[in-house]
Design a protein around this motif. Structure first.
Motif, PDB file in Angstrom:
ATOM      1  N   HIS A   1       3.819   2.558   2.756  1.00 28.11           N
ATOM      2  CA  HIS A   1       2.520   2.044   3.190  1.00 28.11           C
ATOM      3  C   HIS A   1       1.514   2.129   2.045  1.00 28.11           C
ATOM      4  CE1 HIS A   1      -1.260   1.780   5.422  1.00 28.11           C
ATOM      5  NE2 HIS A   1      -0.564   1.140   6.350  1.00 28.11           N
TER       6      HIS A   1
ATOM      7  N   ASP B   1      -0.366  -0.943   0.327  1.00 31.72           N
ATOM      8  CA  ASP B   1      -1.830  -0.975   0.190  1.00 31.72           C
ATOM      9  C   ASP B   1      -2.232  -1.233  -1.268  1.00 31.72           C
ATOM     10  OD1 ASP B   1      -2.273  -0.577   2.859  1.00 31.72           O
ATOM     11  OD2 ASP B   1      -2.660   1.589   2.683  1.00 31.72           O
TER      12      ASP B   1
ATOM     13  N   GLU C   1      -4.274  -4.380  -2.659  1.00 33.51           N
ATOM     14  CA  GLU C   1      -5.488  -4.246  -3.462  1.00 33.51           C
ATOM     15  C   GLU C   1      -5.365  -5.020  -4.768  1.00 33.51           C
ATOM     16  OE1 GLU C   1      -6.257  -0.096  -4.069  1.00 33.51           O
ATOM     17  OE2 GLU C   1      -6.618   0.266  -1.930  1.00 33.51           O
TER      18      GLU C   1
END
Length: 169
Positions: free
Chosen positions: A124, A128, A132
């Motif tokens: 995860h 992420d 980004e």
């Protein structure tokens, strides 16, 4: 098995009598053999006499059974009760072992789940970071509304494998 006080007293005195008879027979045979035996043959004869005296306790028990069976029937009942209790305790022990095995299996599965959760958390974080970096890359060049809608729809429907991320190294 917990016996009544009366039974325990009877068992105690019965055991004491048996011990006393055994020690008395040993003492008598020793004194008798020292006093009388002058040859090996006499020692053997005396030993046979002592064995005969020691066998008297079985005869006395048989006589008690013949006189009143109630006096000795509790011995057989106690043995049967003990066998039943041992069997039930063995069955209970078997059941407890099965429960312990199931608990160990559950703990093993819980450990596996915990390690998989940790791995999922790490993935995860990676996703992420990728999102980004993808967002910063998209801010450099304009993403059309339809592309961002496709990405959002794929994230909402959890089709993460279908997302094609343009990654520039």
């Amino acid at each position: 098995i917990t016996h009544s006080f009366k039974s325990r007293v009877r068992y105690f005195f019965g055991g004491m009598c048996l011990c006393w008879l055994t020690l008395f027979a040993l003492y008598v045979s020793t004194v008798y053999n020292k006093a009388i035996a002058t040859s090996n043959t006499e020692i053997i004869v005396n030993s046979v006499i002592v064995l005969f005296i020691m066998d008297l306790d079985e005869w006395i028990f048989s006589a008690l059974e013949a006189i009143n069976d109630d006096w000795t029937s509790h011995v057989a009942k106690s043995e049967d009760e003990m066998k039943v209790q041992i069997a039930s305790q063995q069955e209970e022990l078997k059941n407890l072992r099965e429960i312990v095995e199931r608990i160990q299996d559950s703990l093993t599965q819980m450990d596996q789940i915990a390690s998989e959760k940790e791995e999922l958390r790490k993935l995860h974080e990676i996703v992420d970071k990728m999102l980004e970096s993808n967002a910063s890359a998209h801010s450099e060049h304009v993403v059309s509304g339809s592309e961002s809608d496709v990405y959002a729809q794929q994230l909402e429907t959890e089709h993460v494998d279908d997302i094609v991320v343009p990654y520039e190294a």
